[in-house]
Design a protein around this motif. Structure first.
Motif, PDB file in Angstrom:
ATOM      1  N   VAL A 133      21.961  20.644  43.516  1.00  0.00           N
ATOM      2  CA  VAL A 133      23.309  20.919  43.043  1.00  0.00           C
ATOM      3  C   VAL A 133      23.892  22.076  43.868  1.00  0.00           C
ATOM      4  O   VAL A 133      23.159  22.885  44.449  1.00  0.00           O
ATOM      5  CB  VAL A 133      23.324  21.273  41.545  1.00  0.00           C
ATOM      6  N   TRP A 134      25.242  22.081  43.937  1.00  0.00           N
ATOM      7  CA  TRP A 134      25.972  23.185  44.594  1.00  0.00           C
ATOM      8  C   TRP A 134      26.411  24.177  43.527  1.00  0.00           C
ATOM      9  O   TRP A 134      26.936  23.794  42.498  1.00  0.00           O
ATOM     10  CB  TRP A 134      27.198  22.655  45.321  1.00  0.00           C
ATOM     11  N   HIS A 135      26.199  25.484  43.836  1.00  0.00           N
ATOM     12  CA  HIS A 135      26.641  26.562  42.949  1.00  0.00           C
ATOM     13  C   HIS A 135      27.486  27.562  43.746  1.00  0.00           C
ATOM     14  O   HIS A 135      27.245  27.778  44.940  1.00  0.00           O
ATOM     15  CB  HIS A 135      25.447  27.300  42.349  1.00  0.00           C
ATOM     16  N   GLN A 136      28.438  28.160  43.049  1.00  0.00           N
ATOM     17  CA  GLN A 136      29.234  29.249  43.640  1.00  0.00           C
ATOM     18  C   GLN A 136      29.189  30.447  42.698  1.00  0.00           C
ATOM     19  O   GLN A 136      29.461  30.313  41.500  1.00  0.00           O
ATOM     20  CB  GLN A 136      30.683  28.829  43.882  1.00  0.00           C
ATOM     21  N   GLY A 137      28.832  31.621  43.265  1.00  0.00           N
ATOM     22  CA  GLY A 137      28.786  32.853  42.482  1.00  0.00           C
ATOM     23  C   GLY A 137      29.922  33.791  42.858  1.00  0.00           C
ATOM     24  O   GLY A 137      30.232  33.960  44.034  1.00  0.00           O
ATOM     25  N   ILE A 138      30.549  34.377  41.848  1.00  0.00           N
ATOM     26  CA  ILE A 138      31.642  35.345  42.054  1.00  0.00           C
ATOM     27  C   ILE A 138      31.355  36.550  41.177  1.00  0.00           C
ATOM     28  O   ILE A 138      31.112  36.406  39.972  1.00  0.00           O
ATOM     29  CB  ILE A 138      33.016  34.742  41.691  1.00  0.00           C
ATOM     30  N   SER A 139      31.385  37.744  41.773  1.00  0.00           N
ATOM     31  CA  SER A 139      31.135  38.964  40.989  1.00  0.00           C
ATOM     32  C   SER A 139      31.666  40.178  41.728  1.00  0.00           C
ATOM     33  O   SER A 139      32.051  40.095  42.894  1.00  0.00           O
ATOM     34  CB  SER A 139      29.626  39.131  40.715  1.00  0.00           C
ATOM     35  N   ARG A 140      31.632  41.312  41.019  1.00  0.00           N
ATOM     36  CA  ARG A 140      32.087  42.583  41.585  1.00  0.00           C
ATOM     37  C   ARG A 140      30.998  43.628  41.354  1.00  0.00           C
ATOM     38  O   ARG A 140      30.550  43.815  40.223  1.00  0.00           O
ATOM     39  CB  ARG A 140      33.392  43.028  40.933  1.00  0.00           C
ATOM     40  N   PRO A 141      30.563  44.332  42.429  1.00  0.00           N
ATOM     41  CA  PRO A 141      29.469  45.300  42.275  1.00  0.00           C
ATOM     42  C   PRO A 141      29.957  46.672  41.814  1.00  0.00           C
ATOM     43  O   PRO A 141      31.088  47.071  42.087  1.00  0.00           O
ATOM     44  CB  PRO A 141      28.890  45.376  43.684  1.00  0.00           C
ATOM     45  N   GLU A 142      29.077  47.385  41.112  1.00  0.00           N
ATOM     46  CA  GLU A 142      29.328  48.774  40.709  1.00  0.00           C
ATOM     47  C   GLU A 142      28.032  49.547  40.870  1.00  0.00           C
ATOM     48  O   GLU A 142      26.969  49.077  40.469  1.00  0.00           O
ATOM     49  CB  GLU A 142      29.797  48.858  39.255  1.00  0.00           C
ATOM     50  N   ARG A 143      28.141  50.754  41.467  1.00  0.00           N
ATOM     51  CA  ARG A 143      26.956  51.588  41.644  1.00  0.00           C
ATOM     52  C   ARG A 143      26.704  52.381  40.366  1.00  0.00           C
ATOM     53  O   ARG A 143      27.607  53.028  39.838  1.00  0.00           O
ATOM     54  CB  ARG A 143      27.138  52.530  42.832  1.00  0.00           C
ATOM     55  N   GLN A 144      25.467  52.362  39.896  1.00  0.00           N
ATOM     56  CA  GLN A 144      25.091  53.060  38.670  1.00  0.00           C
ATOM     57  C   GLN A 144      24.596  54.471  38.984  1.00  0.00           C
ATOM     58  O   GLN A 144      24.409  54.852  40.150  1.00  0.00           O
ATOM     59  CB  GLN A 144      23.994  52.271  37.935  1.00  0.00           C
ATOM     60  N   ALA A 145      24.443  55.266  37.940  1.00  0.00           N
ATOM     61  CA  ALA A 145      24.054  56.668  38.116  1.00  0.00           C
ATOM     62  C   ALA A 145      22.685  56.806  38.768  1.00  0.00           C
ATOM     63  O   ALA A 145      22.429  57.753  39.514  1.00  0.00           O
ATOM     64  CB  ALA A 145      24.069  57.384  36.759  1.00  0.00           C
ATOM     65  N   ASP A 146      21.769  55.852  38.518  1.00  0.00           N
ATOM     66  CA  ASP A 146      20.426  55.926  39.092  1.00  0.00           C
ATOM     67  C   ASP A 146      20.346  55.323  40.484  1.00  0.00           C
ATOM     68  O   ASP A 146      19.263  55.212  41.062  1.00  0.00           O
ATOM     69  CB  ASP A 146      19.416  55.228  38.170  1.00  0.00           C
ATOM     70  N   GLY A 147      21.475  54.904  41.071  1.00  0.00           N
ATOM     71  CA  GLY A 147      21.485  54.341  42.420  1.00  0.00           C
ATOM     72  C   GLY A 147      21.396  52.830  42.462  1.00  0.00           C
ATOM     73  O   GLY A 147      21.534  52.241  43.540  1.00  0.00           O
ATOM     74  N   SER A 148      21.168  52.186  41.358  1.00  0.00           N
ATOM     75  CA  SER A 148      21.102  50.726  41.345  1.00  0.00           C
ATOM     76  C   SER A 148      22.515  50.144  41.410  1.00  0.00           C
ATOM     77  O   SER A 148      23.489  50.835  41.151  1.00  0.00           O
ATOM     78  CB  SER A 148      20.377  50.248  40.089  1.00  0.00           C
ATOM     79  N   ILE A 149      22.592  48.839  41.776  1.00  0.00           N
ATOM     80  CA  ILE A 149      23.863  48.135  41.905  1.00  0.00           C
ATOM     81  C   ILE A 149      23.906  47.048  40.833  1.00  0.00           C
ATOM     82  O   ILE A 149      22.965  46.253  40.701  1.00  0.00           O
ATOM     83  CB  ILE A 149      24.022  47.502  43.295  1.00  0.00           C
ATOM     84  N   LEU A 150      25.013  47.012  40.071  1.00  0.00           N
ATOM     85  CA  LEU A 150      25.177  46.039  38.995  1.00  0.00           C
ATOM     86  C   LEU A 150      26.367  45.146  39.332  1.00  0.00           C
ATOM     87  O   LEU A 150      27.477  45.617  39.528  1.00  0.00           O
ATOM     88  CB  LEU A 150      25.418  46.753  37.663  1.00  0.00           C
TER      89      LEU A 150
END
Length: 932
Positions: free
Chosen positions: A622-639
């Protein structure tokens, strides 16, 4: 009177006091061989009186040189001697008088040489006797500084003949002192009134001048203190106060420069200049002084700050303490300096430095006054600082009160104070607004309890009695109230702290109450929204997710909607632990692109959008398309927060559409070939139509002049036949000859005009097709070229009131073809005369040019004629189009203009005009024409 030397009788007449002198002088004359001599002596006359005689003797000698006899004459000079004696006594008396008066008296000749003086004057000049002054001048006396001034005064009195009285001038004494003199000089005249010298007097007024200077200085200092005290009262800024005080010290005190330095508490203990006035000229930047007991701290400023006492340097040129700054001080004419400490609360925080251009300028009384000024200045600074600190504290308090009030207003926060001993309540204005009460409301414990919502009233009482009063001293409760004024329900959050005395009895409670109605509504709305989101995500054919990439490289899905199982065949609970199960489903050939896009979005924090293929848990691709927006967290991780779509159906549709597009391109190619063939045929037809139109126009234009010429030629032939027949018959009459000649001339005139018209038309036709490459290219001045052209066109305006205005800047050069440009302007002018000014007596043509950047020029041609109707505005550049068909218009003028501008000149043309408002042609031409 007889000779004295011829006998004892005569010798006996000589006055006994002069006899021995005369005998010695005569013997001396004889021994020296003097032949002539003169003697003055006294004799006693027969009447017993003593008389003075002048005896003049000539000695005669023989050949051997021996005296043979004397010849002489005796003159009675008793009266002259009496006058001389009287004069001597008068002079001695005058000298005595002059020597005893307090003034100094002197007299000079016309060359400013001294003729005499009294003894006080001589003593002032350093000589012992007035006689030593005779014949000397002021330069010889060594008065180099004042000699020119004295001689100038002498010259003024001698030349004007007028006295110069009671003026003051300085003088340097032989012992090096500088004194002040009050002088008067009057001209001396002889018996004939001729000026032969001057008489001068002077008095030493140094003490008087010093007293006056002391009074002036005291007055200046008192005025300075007065102005400084006023400045201390008026000034509210410390820097302004310091600058004002320094300015007053310089302007009112008459000092060279004044400045204030503050003692820094750094390691070097430097003195920082704060303010100054007077002639400073960068001196303070050079100082680099300290208040340490070293070379750069021994100056007056450092000493005053270190010791707390005034410090003086009365002579900068010789005082060793000022050695580091002496050269710079000398450049600015500083001769003396003093520094006065500035003390506040027994702390020396700086000093006031004052510089004078005179040595020994600071006396004891002056230092006392300046010390008083420094003390007043220090007190003023202390007052200003205290005032500033108080103002800052007041401002901080007001700001704090404002912040507290505004924070309560913004946060719907009210405050209260409860005195448990008296049972009284004090509430803020905001708290009264929250509860909807006014000043008439009884602010008691029971009164506030009555405003609590019935559902929370009992709970509130129990919380107060069982929890706050018995177990804790803090009150923290959320409850509803019913506003007193409008009855509306509001949610509030109450925070309070109860204080107890040593015996455990409550004293007071202080707290705040916040209106949290909006928050409660928001919480309710959030719960409803979460429920709606849960229901929506449960039914939506897409996966809503949050993807977390940790700094260590591991990843997971903190949130995944229920559609996760339907899309991937993986439970949300599994993805919360690790994202690996979902990543493993991506096809190997799409996995590197997926990971690279995630890494790029993590680096740049740009929105992530990627499409990929995976094999679901059911086994299908199957074909999938992902759309999102990243945000940097206080501990350095990306959400990333976003959504996954199943795009398999869309991909299938796109593939079908691509196949259809490929087939459509083949159809388009076939239709394009057919269309090109049709366009070629249409162009050929348009060419033939244009050619036909051209031929028809040429035929139409040439038909009239050629037809007229043919008709005239035929009529002329008939007249010629008739004339020839008359000639052959021999019956030719004079009237026939005249008629024939008249008709012949008329025919010739008609033939010339029609053939000339035909030739002009053919010339216009040739201009349409002429090879423009024959035009000559050169650099030319646009204004000069247009002016020369208008000069050739001036005959066309000779019998009209029309005029042309030119607005082209001089020096505007073009590298182009002046011939075609002249043809364009000529055609436009002709067009205005024939068409634009039809029925107008006085028309105006304006030709102007402006630069467009550095490589283009805009040429504007405008007339105020009848204008062009909008219906024909688009056809004016067509060949053979004219509104005066058959009236001299060929219809080729503007057609030629268009071809020349857009062709050989490489420009563009734009025209606008309305009936009754004239016409404007705008040409944009390159300053360098294109290469042809």
């Amino acid at each position: 009177m007889g000779r004295l030397f011829f006998g004892n009788h005569l010798i006996s007449l000589v006055y006994y006091e002069d006899l021995e002198r005369i005998c010695q002088e005569v013997r001396g004359y004889s021994e020296r061989g003097v032949d002539q001599f003169q003697q003055e002596y006294r004799i006693v006359a027969k009447d017993g009186t003593v008389r003075w005689i002048d005896d003049r003797v000539v000695v005669e000698r023989n050949a051997e040189g021996e005296v043979t006899h004397y010849q002489g004459i005796v003159i009675d000079i008793t009266e002259r001697k009496r006058v001389e004696e009287a004069l001597r006594q008068s002079r001695n008396l005058l000298q005595t008088v002059l020597d005893t008066i307090p003034a100094r008296v002197f007299w000079k000749d016309r060359h400013s040489r001294y003729l005499g003086c009294n003894r006080p004057f001589a003593l002032d000049t350093g000589v012992d006797s007035p006689d030593e002054m005779v014949g000397r001048d002021d330069y010889q006396m060594g008065w180099w500084e004042q000699a020119d001034l004295y001689r100038s005064d002498d010259k003024q009195v001698l030349e004007s003949g007028k006295s110069k009285l009671d003026y003051e001038e300085p003088q340097a004494t032989p012992d090096g002192r500088h004194i002040w003199l009050r002088t008067s000089k009057v001209p001396l005249r002889d018996a004939d009134g001729v000026i032969f010298g001057i008489l001068g007097t002077y008095q030493d007024i140094t003490a008087h001048k010093q007293a006056e200077e002391a009074i002036r200085r005291t007055n200046r200092q008192l005025r300075m203190l007065s102005d400084c005290n006023q400045a201390l009262i008026r000034t509210t800024d410390e820097m302004e106060l310091l600058t004002t005080i320094c300015t007053i010290v310089v302007q009112e005190g008459g000092y060279r420069m004044a400045w204030v330095g503050y003692a820094e508490q750094d390691a070097s203990k430097t003195i920082r200049p704060i303010a100054h006035a007077g002639f400073e000229d960068g001196y303070l930047q050079y100082l680099n002084i300290t208040w340490v007991d070293d070379e750069r701290g021994l100056g007056p400023m450092g000493t005053a700050i270190r010791t707390g006492r005034p410090s003086l340097v009365q002579n900068i040129a010789s005082d060793s303490r000022f050695a580091p700054w002496r050269a710079e001080a000398a450049k600015r004419d500083y001769a003396a300096a003093c520094a006065l400490p500035l003390t506040a609360s027994d702390q020396i925080f700086g000093a006031l430095g004052i510089y004078s251009s005179l040595p020994d300028a600071f006396g004891a009384e002056e230092i006392d006054l300046l010390s008083e000024l420094a003390n007043d200045l220090a007190f003023g600074i202390a007052v200003l600082r205290a005032r500033l600190e108080r103002e800052r504290a007041d401002a901080a308090l007001k700001e704090s009160e404002f912040f507290l009030r505004r924070s309560q207003e913004v946060g719907d926060l009210g405050s209260y104070y409860f005195d448990a001993r008296t049972g009284t309540w004090v509430s803020s204005e905001k708290l009264d607004q929250i509860f909807g009460v006014d000043d008439a409301f009884p602010k008691t414990t029971s009164g506030w309890i009555e405003l609590v919502h019935p559902d929370h009233k009992e709970e509130m009482r129990q919380h107060l009695t069982d929890h706050v009063l018995t177990q804790h001293n803090k009150f923290d409760k959320e409850y509803r109230i019913v506003r007193r004024d409008d009855g509306h329900e509001r949610w509030v959050h109450s925070l309070g702290e109860l204080e107890f005395d040593e015996s455990g009895v409550p004293i007071r409670m202080i707290g705040t109450i916040q209106d949290i109605t909006q928050r409660k509504r928001a919480e309710e709305a959030l719960r409803a929204s979460e429920a709606l989101l849960a229901k929506t995500t449960a039914d939506a054919p897409a996966m809503i997710y949050q993807f977390l990439l940790r700094p260590d490289g591991t990843s997971c899905f903190p949130y995944a909607s229920a559609w996760c199982w339907d899309m991937f065949g993986v439970l949300p609970e599994v993805l919360r632990e690790s994202a690996a199960p979902l990543v493993d489903l991506i096809l190997p050939e799409d996995r590197p692109g997926f990971e690279e896009s995630v890494a790029r979005s993590a680096r740049t924090l740009e929105p992530w959008r990627h499409e990929y293929r995976l094999r679901s848990a059911r086994g299908d691709i199957v074909w999938h398309q992902g759309i999102s927006r990243p945000e940097r967290q206080a501990d350095g991780s990306i959400l990333w927060s976003g959504i996954f779509f199943d795009t398999t159906e869309r991909k299938r549709t796109e593939e079908e559409l691509q196949r259809y597009r490929e087939h459509l391109e083949e159809l388009v190619a076939e239709r394009t070939a057919e269309l090109r063939q049709a366009m070629t045929q249409l162009v050929q037809a348009e060419k033939l139509a244009a050619l036909g139109h051209l031929v028809a126009g040429v035929a139409h234009e040439l038909n009239t002049p050629l037809g007229n010429a043919r008709t005239v030629a035929g009529a002329l032939g008939e007249h010629l036949g008739e004339f020839a027949a008359a000639v052959e018959s021999g019956v030719l009459r004079r009237s026939q000859v005249d008629a024939f000649l008249k008709r012949g001339w008329e025919a010739v005139d008609l033939l010339e005009r029609n053939t000339a018209r035909a030739a002009d038309l053919i010339g216009h036709f040739k201009q349409v097709t002429v090879d423009q490459s024959s035009a000559r290219r050169r650099r030319f001045d646009l204004r000069q070229t247009v002016e020369e052209l208008l000069a050739t066109l001036r005959p066309q305006f000779k019998h009209t009131a029309h005029r042309i205005e030119l607005d082209i800047p001089a020096g505007l050069e073009l590298d182009s073809y002046p011939g075609p440009l002249e043809q364009v302007v000529t055609n436009l002018v002709t067009n205005s005369l024939i068409h634009g000014f039809a029925g107008i007596e006085a028309g105006l043509i304006r030709i102007g040019a402006v630069l467009l950047g550095s490589d283009r020029v805009q040429l504007d041609y405008a007339d105020d004629g009848i204008g062009i109707p909008e219906t024909i505005l688009k056809r004016i550049f067509e060949p053979f189009f004219t509104t005066r068909l058959g009236q001299g218009g060929s219809g080729l003028g503007l057609y030629i203009v268009y071809n020349l501008v857009t062709g050989v000149l490489g420009g563009t043309v734009r025209v606008c005009g309305k009936p009754g408002h004239g016409t404007v042609f705008t040409f944009v031409l390159p300053r360098t024409a294109p290469i042809r």
